[in-house]
Design a protein around this motif. Structure first.
Motif, PDB file in Angstrom:
ATOM      1  N   GLY A  93      -0.084 -31.047  20.231  1.00 32.82           N
ATOM      2  CA  GLY A  93      -1.280 -30.260  20.497  1.00 32.82           C
ATOM      3  C   GLY A  93      -2.388 -30.456  19.479  1.00 32.82           C
ATOM      4  O   GLY A  93      -3.510 -29.986  19.686  1.00 32.82           O
ATOM      5  N   GLN A 106       3.069 -25.302  25.943  1.00 31.84           N
ATOM      6  CA  GLN A 106       2.126 -24.546  25.129  1.00 31.84           C
ATOM      7  C   GLN A 106       1.443 -23.434  25.907  1.00 31.84           C
ATOM      8  O   GLN A 106       0.699 -22.642  25.323  1.00 31.84           O
ATOM      9  CB  GLN A 106       1.035 -25.483  24.590  1.00 31.84           C
ATOM     10  CG  GLN A 106       1.556 -26.640  23.759  1.00 31.84           C
ATOM     11  CD  GLN A 106       0.453 -27.550  23.260  1.00 31.84           C
ATOM     12  OE1 GLN A 106       0.656 -28.301  22.315  1.00 31.84           O
ATOM     13  NE2 GLN A 106      -0.722 -27.490  23.880  1.00 31.84           N
ATOM     14  N   GLN A 170      -2.811 -25.015  18.725  1.00 27.00           N
ATOM     15  CA  GLN A 170      -2.663 -26.209  19.551  1.00 27.00           C
ATOM     16  C   GLN A 170      -3.757 -26.209  20.618  1.00 27.00           C
ATOM     17  O   GLN A 170      -4.541 -25.267  20.738  1.00 27.00           O
ATOM     18  CB  GLN A 170      -1.244 -26.282  20.166  1.00 27.00           C
ATOM     19  CG  GLN A 170      -0.575 -24.939  20.425  1.00 27.00           C
ATOM     20  CD  GLN A 170      -0.791 -24.370  21.820  1.00 27.00           C
ATOM     21  OE1 GLN A 170      -1.786 -24.650  22.452  1.00 27.00           O
ATOM     22  NE2 GLN A 170       0.143 -23.556  22.261  1.00 27.00           N
ATOM     23  N   TYR A 229       2.438 -17.174  22.604  1.00 31.20           N
ATOM     24  CA  TYR A 229       2.471 -18.625  22.790  1.00 31.20           C
ATOM     25  C   TYR A 229       3.570 -19.245  21.924  1.00 31.20           C
ATOM     26  O   TYR A 229       4.102 -18.620  21.010  1.00 31.20           O
ATOM     27  CB  TYR A 229       1.124 -19.247  22.374  1.00 31.20           C
ATOM     28  CG  TYR A 229       1.031 -19.391  20.872  1.00 31.20           C
ATOM     29  CD1 TYR A 229       1.325 -20.598  20.261  1.00 31.20           C
ATOM     30  CD2 TYR A 229       0.741 -18.295  20.051  1.00 31.20           C
ATOM     31  CE1 TYR A 229       1.305 -20.728  18.874  1.00 31.20           C
ATOM     32  CE2 TYR A 229       0.718 -18.405  18.679  1.00 31.20           C
ATOM     33  CZ  TYR A 229       1.004 -19.634  18.091  1.00 31.20           C
ATOM     34  OH  TYR A 229       1.008 -19.744  16.731  1.00 31.20           O
ATOM     35  N   THR A 231       4.361 -23.417  20.216  1.00 30.92           N
ATOM     36  CA  THR A 231       3.817 -24.758  20.013  1.00 30.92           C
ATOM     37  C   THR A 231       4.945 -25.761  20.188  1.00 30.92           C
ATOM     38  O   THR A 231       6.061 -25.527  19.720  1.00 30.92           O
ATOM     39  CB  THR A 231       3.199 -24.897  18.613  1.00 30.92           C
ATOM     40  OG1 THR A 231       2.150 -23.927  18.470  1.00 30.92           O
ATOM     41  CG2 THR A 231       2.622 -26.279  18.390  1.00 30.92           C
TER      42      THR A 231
END
Length: 339
Positions: A93, A106, A170, A229, A231
């Protein structure tokens, strides 16, 4: 002469009976991790490398280079491709648009559990890595424990992001910030405190334990307690280095580049990040707050366009977005990793 010939023949027979690893040339792998030595991923990688050395009969040795010693965090995929390092810790990302398929991992609210999520992501991505990351040899993919919003301003609804300057972790969260009217401030994890301290950024999306590791607790006050979220990361290997290994050495690497090892290597990091959430709740001068059901619903609704943006990027790259997304959903369901 006859005795010498017999001795040579016996020597060849004896050599043929030795384990393959004992005949292999010794190699020393350069492993580049842009994180500081105190990060739990560094000792976990050392343990992984030590096991590779043991299982290879001492013929595959490794040297770990933390803290961006060999190159910037943003460059680690290309460093593996170009042989600057043999194995690198990659955040796909960090290069928006370059790796659209793995970016599905992501998307907000995709994973609730890091260990199960890592298993689901790695098992799924192995099908797509040979094409999307064709310049390198994929070892495995993994995620960190779900991260959250941290800032000097309290944010409870998506519209609160408007006008803010935020360091995204990201590319997908960067798209979210833009979509909600904020401005992205690009900085790698080691550089994040500086941009917050100087007021270049107002807030950051980051995992919990690493807030303390990178000193970000010193420059933030409000922390949204929701698994917004994750990554995605890979350990990527230089193709020429992998191809240069003997069959026995390749098998050792293959045996250590599995879904099981993806979970095993990243688990100490998962535990570290999860513990940071409780630590932040106890820290003086910090407010850790939950969202109401209506607020959470508002966030889930607001981020829905990101899936279409992801699908458009995959389609543009020649992939079947619907099939790829469905296969990720199936893997998440298989490993019970969903939010």
């Amino acid at each position: 002469m006859r005795k010498a010939t017999v001795a040579l023949a016996l020597g060849l027979v004896a050599a043929a009976g030795l384990p393959a690893a004992a005949q292999d040339k010794t190699v020393n792998l350069k492993i580049s991790i842009w994180l500081p030595p105190a990060h739990p991923l560094v000792p976990a990688t050392k343990a992984w490398a030590d096991d590779i050395e043991k299982q290879s009969g001492g013929t595959i040795k490794s040297t770990i280079f933390p803290s961006q010693q060999l190159g910037k965090a943003f460059d680690h995929y290309d460093m593996a491709r170009d042989g600057i390092a043999d194995i690198t810790y990659v955040n796909p990302g960090y290069q928006p648009g370059r790796f659209p398929v793995i970016a599905a991992g992501q998307l907000p609210f995709m994973f609730a559990d890091a260990k199960k999520g890592t298993a689901a992501l790695d098992a799924w991505y192995r099908k797509y890595a040979p094409q999307e990351m064709k310049d390198t040899h994929l070892c495995f993919a993994f995620i960190h424990d779900p991260g959250a919003y941290h800032g000097r301003k309290k944010v409870v609804l998506p519209e609160d992001i408007k006008g803010m300057k935020i360091r995204p972790p990201q590319s997908t969260i960067a798209q979210m910030v833009t979509m909600l009217g904020g401005t992205n401030v690009q900085a790698s994890a080691p550089e994040a405190r500086d941009v917050l301290e100087r007021g270049v950024a107002d807030a950051i999306f980051f995992p919990w334990g690493s807030m303390f590791l990178f000193g970000l607790d010193k420059v933030t006050k409000y922390h949204m307690d929701v698994p917004l979220y994750t990554t995605t990361f890979t350990y990527s290997m230089n193709k020429a280095k992998y191809d240069s290994l003997s069959p026995a050495q390749k098998k050792v690497i293959d045996d250590h580049c599995t879904t099981e090892w993806a979970v095993k290597l990243s688990s100490p990091w998962h535990d570290f990040e999860a513990a940071g959430r409780d630590k932040m709740k106890k820290a003086a001068g910090h407010e850790v707050y939950e969202l109401t059901p209506d607020q959470l619903k508002a966030w889930k609704t607001a981020v829905q366009p990101l899936q279409k943006q992801w699908a458009d990027a995959v389609t543009k790259a020649g992939g079947d977005a619907n099939a790829i997304y469905k296969s990720l959903e199936d893997s998440i369901a298989q490993y019970k990793a969903g939010f």
